[in-house]
Design an enzyme around this catalytic site. Structure first.
Site, short mmCIF file in Angstrom:
data_model
loop_
_atom_site.label_atom_id
_atom_site.label_comp_id
_atom_site.label_asym_id
_atom_site.label_seq_id
_atom_site.Cartn_x
_atom_site.Cartn_y
_atom_site.Cartn_z
N GLU A 138 -6.56 -8.23 -1.36
CA GLU A 138 -6.98 -8.26 0.05
C GLU A 138 -8.45 -7.87 0.17
O GLU A 138 -8.89 -6.89 -0.44
CB GLU A 138 -6.21 -7.23 0.88
CG GLU A 138 -4.77 -7.52 1.13
CD GLU A 138 -4.13 -6.42 2.01
OE1 GLU A 138 -4.86 -5.76 2.78
OE2 GLU A 138 -2.91 -6.23 1.89
N CYS A 148 13.00 15.38 0.03
CA CYS A 148 11.87 15.46 -0.91
C CYS A 148 11.83 16.84 -1.56
O CYS A 148 11.58 16.97 -2.76
CB CYS A 148 10.56 15.14 -0.21
SG CYS A 148 10.37 13.37 0.12
N CYS A 173 10.03 16.24 3.70
CA CYS A 173 11.38 16.45 4.26
C CYS A 173 12.26 17.21 3.28
O CYS A 173 11.87 17.48 2.14
CB CYS A 173 12.00 15.10 4.62
SG CYS A 173 12.60 14.19 3.19
N GLU A 213 0.83 -1.22 0.00
CA GLU A 213 0.00 0.00 0.00
C GLU A 213 0.86 1.26 0.00
O GLU A 213 0.81 2.09 0.92
CB GLU A 213 -0.99 -0.04 1.16
CG GLU A 213 -1.96 -1.21 1.02
CD GLU A 213 -3.23 -1.06 1.82
OE1 GLU A 213 -3.22 -0.39 2.87
OE2 GLU A 213 -4.25 -1.63 1.39
C1 GLA Z 1 -4.29 -3.04 4.40
C2 GLA Z 1 -2.90 -3.64 4.53
C3 GLA Z 1 -2.85 -4.89 5.34
C4 GLA Z 1 -3.77 -4.81 6.54
C5 GLA Z 1 -5.16 -4.47 6.08
C6 GLA Z 1 -6.16 -4.43 7.20
O1 GLA Z 1 -4.94 -3.47 3.30
O2 GLA Z 1 -2.29 -3.87 3.29
O3 GLA Z 1 -1.52 -5.08 5.75
O4 GLA Z 1 -3.30 -3.84 7.40
O5 GLA Z 1 -5.14 -3.20 5.48
O6 GLA Z 1 -7.44 -4.11 6.76
ZN ZN Z 2 10.95 12.83 2.32
#
Ligand code: GLA
Ligand code: ZN
Length: 689
Positions: free
Chosen positions: A312, A160, A157, A150
């Protein structure tokens, strides 16, 4: 096609065995097999474990996990582990720590905590990933790679800031050009030295108030957003190339967040560098199904219709909303099929075994704290696992065919919401969703496209809130319509160029000739205020008057015809909905935000006039999606409602893939159920309620 490497719709999810004693690992394998799970995403947050200090790397535990997965007939989606740096690294090299928009240097903590322009981060991340690639190349469990996790945090900073200046030199070459693009004579901002330029943070251009995105200089902030997205893309590519340098045919991805509509990263710009797009999606129980449908279609659109991964979702509960109810029985299965219907070639969970400590200990998992298989969630997961095994590779690479396209543009999204405009309630995603819903409600499939996409393959191109018109796009649209295409756009369009400088000479700027109108004034309505849209001509089923709000524009016709006018206020009687014939095609303009019932009927009639009809007549609460493969056609019918629903699929026999039964004529769909109908393409599928 990279996802051809999948032997079937992959089923599994995040697995963090390092959080548990080894004795449990064999039990995990037994339970995975019981549930039909065949893929585990591992090593996502294990940097600290793998590299306890500067020189030492320890992968023995991961060897064991990888081997165990293989011995048990499972694949690994191998995380690179760079989403949380080790504590020693933060202590030794503080440049890896990010700075917040209000100038606070963060300390070690949480995750997603590295600065994208930190030399330390880039150096050690690349090193780690090379070692992983060398160690696991040729490992029989290795199916694909999961870079970082993610990605996308913004950092303010000094590294950047310096990198931003270099990025700007590349883009503008001279300060004169930059000053012009940013309109710096306003509030005395002329820059005479590159060093004068600072990041648009809360300490500089950020405006405090209701909308945290708002900034005094939209041009600067737009470029910062572009720069941040590019900075992270460079980090991703560093890992991507490290893997490919060792394993040229590796399948590499990263999990897209924010349910796919994550504002900080331009996912269209990223998608070419992902071998397969992967999405994390976390709807709530009450989230409307069309919200997810839109995001799945967007993921499919990112790579021109290619399948994607559902990386996910929770099998049961979230832990991070204020209130976290359980997913009701059958809903996990139904929503998983919704993703599959719209192009997902994996169904994966966060996570496989529930943590015992720290923040996510109450996040849903396939294996609960009880530790055994005798739970509702495990049983439901097992049923789905068995079905996906039965489906095998049958649905893989089936494609959706759409005659309608909706334009989605991150730069435009950013620009719409950065400035002080007519209304802070004007949200890009809301308008995209409004138009998407009108097609969804009519069971008409759409593709999401970007500015670069060729338009000629579509009968109808919709660009809600096309505020920013990028260079050459007005001509491209003009050509498309001249050749017979139908284009539809809305209020607050054609206003600005790619630097958010207004196109002078009357709105909708570069789109004025194509739309055959001139917009003189923009009147924003408070949420509790409404105007009405009164039909002047019948169009399909549209007649009478409908509610509208948010924005009402004062429009003058310059060749377009008016189909509806405003029902009240000083612009009563002036055009609210127009159509301009242009070459062999036509261009529609909605000068306000109409009600959902208007939208549904308008889009139905418009599509009808272009020969685009519903996939299947189906009642409210039932979703219909279609995909094709060779001469086969798969029609997914999903009953999201709490009631039994009836549909009519016509006289041709279809095979229902989940039950194996042959069906035709009238069908009954129990609440929260799904059917996948397989038929011959040419036989078609038409029916009615
Ligand atoms: C995100 C993250 C996971 C976990 C889920 C929980 O999608 O990628 O590592 O933390 O959220 O919902
Ligand atoms: Zn930075």
């Amino acid at each position: 096609m990279i996802s051809r490497k999948f032997p079937k719709i992959m089923y599994g999810g995040d697995y963090n065995p390092e959080q548990f004693p080894k004795e449990i690992w064999d039990e995990d394998m037994r339970l995975f097999q019981l549930a039909g799970i065949d893929i585990a995403t591992v090593n996502v947050f294990s940097w600290a474990l793998n590299q306890p200090d500067e020189e030492t790397y320890r992968f023995e535990w991961l060897d064991e996990v990888m081997n165990k997965l293989h011995e048990n007939g499972m694949y690994a989606c191998l995380g690179t582990g760079t989403a949380a740096h080790p504590a020693w690294m933060a202590r030794k090299y503080p440049d890896i720590l990010t700075v917040t928009t209000d100038g606070k240097k963060r300390k070690f903590g949480r995750r997603h905590n590295s600065c994208p322009n930190s030399p330390t981060f880039r150096h050690y991340a690349e090193n780690l990933v090379k070692r992983l690639a060398e160690r696991y190349k040729g490992h029989p469990a290795l199916l694909l790679w999961h870079v970082n996790n993610e990605i996308g945090i913004r950092c303010y900073c000094d590294n950047c800031e310096n990198a931003f200046r270099e990025w700007l030199k590349d883009r503008y070459e001279t300060l004169d050009r930059l000053n012009e693009a940013w309109y710096t004579r306003f509030w005395g901002h002329t820059f005479y030295d590159w060093e004068d330029i600072v990041l648009p943070s809360a300490l500089s251009e950020g405006l405090s108030g209701g909308n945290s995105d708002q900034t005094a200089f939209q041009g600067i902030t737009l470029d910062f957003y572009r720069f941040n997205s590019d900075s992270w893309l460079a980090c991703y590519l560093l890992e991507y190339n490290a893997i490919k340098s060792v394993i040229p045919d590796a399948v590499v991805t990263t999990n897209f967040q924010g349910n796919g509509t994550y504002k900080p990263l331009d996912y269209f710009k990223w998608a070419p560098y992902l071998d397969i797009v992967a999405l994390d999606i976390y709807p709530e129980n009450h989230t409307p199904e069309s919200y997810m449908a839109l995001r799945y279609d967007l993921m499919r659109g990112l790579k021109d219709g290619a399948p994607f991964m559902l990386m996910e979702q929770t099998p049961s509960v979230l832990n991070w909303k204020t209130v976290n109810p359980t997913k009701r029985p059958s809903v996990m299965r139904l929503r998983s099929y919704q993703a599959v219907a719209r192009g997902a070639e994996s169904v994966m969970f966060f996570q496989l075994r529930r943590s015992l400590g720290a923040y996510e200990k109450f996040h849903g998992a396939v294996i609960d704290h009880a530790g055994h298989e005798h739970t509702r969630v495990f049983r439901e997961c097992t049923e789905l696992g068995q079905e996906l095994q039965q489906l095998g590779n049958h649905l893989l690479d089936a494609r959706a065919k759409s005659k309608v396209a909706i334009l989605f543009d991150w730069d435009n999204w950013w620009a719409v919401e950065l400035g002080g405009g007519p209304s802070a309630h004007l949200k890009y995603l809301d308008q995209i969703q409004n138009y998407y819903d009108a097609f969804y409600d009519n069971h008409i499939q759409v593709d999401f496209i970007q500015v670069e996409t060729d338009l000629d393959q579509y009968e109808l191109v919709v660009a809600p809130l096309l505020y920013m018109v990028k260079p050459g796009y007005a001509e491209k649209l003009g050509q498309y319509v001249k050749n017979g295409g139908t284009f539809l756009t809305t209020f607050y369009s054609g206003i600005a160029n790619e630097n958010d400088l207004v196109t002078a000479g009357g709105y909708p700027g570069e789109l004025r000739r194509l739309l055959g109108i001139w917009v003189e004034e923009l009147d924003a309505l408070h949420p509790e205020h409404k105007n009405s849209l009164v039909m002047k001509k019948e169009f399909g089923e549209l007649r009478g008057s409908y509610d509208c709000g948010l924005l009402c524009e004062v429009v003058h016709l310059e060749g377009a015809e008016s189909f509806a006018s405003f029902g009240s206020d000083y612009y009563e009687g002036s055009p609210a909905l127009t159509r301009n014939r242009f070459g062999q095609g036509e261009a529609w303009y909605a000068a306000t935000n109409p009600s959902r019932s208007f939208m549904r009927q308008w889009i139905k009639s418009l599509c009808g006039s272009k020969g685009i009809s519903s996939l299947l007549e189906a009642p409210h609460g039932v979703e219909v999606v279609q995909r094709e493969k060779a001469d086969l056609q798969f029609t997914f019918v999903l009953n999201h409602s709490e009631q039994l629903q009836k549909i009519q699929i016509g006289t041709h026999e279809q095979k229902e893939l989940l039950s194996g039964l042959s069906v035709s004529g009238d069908l009954e769909l129990p609440p929260k159920s799904v059917m996948i109908l397989e038929g011959q393409k040419e036989a078609g599928l038409r029916g009615s309620v």
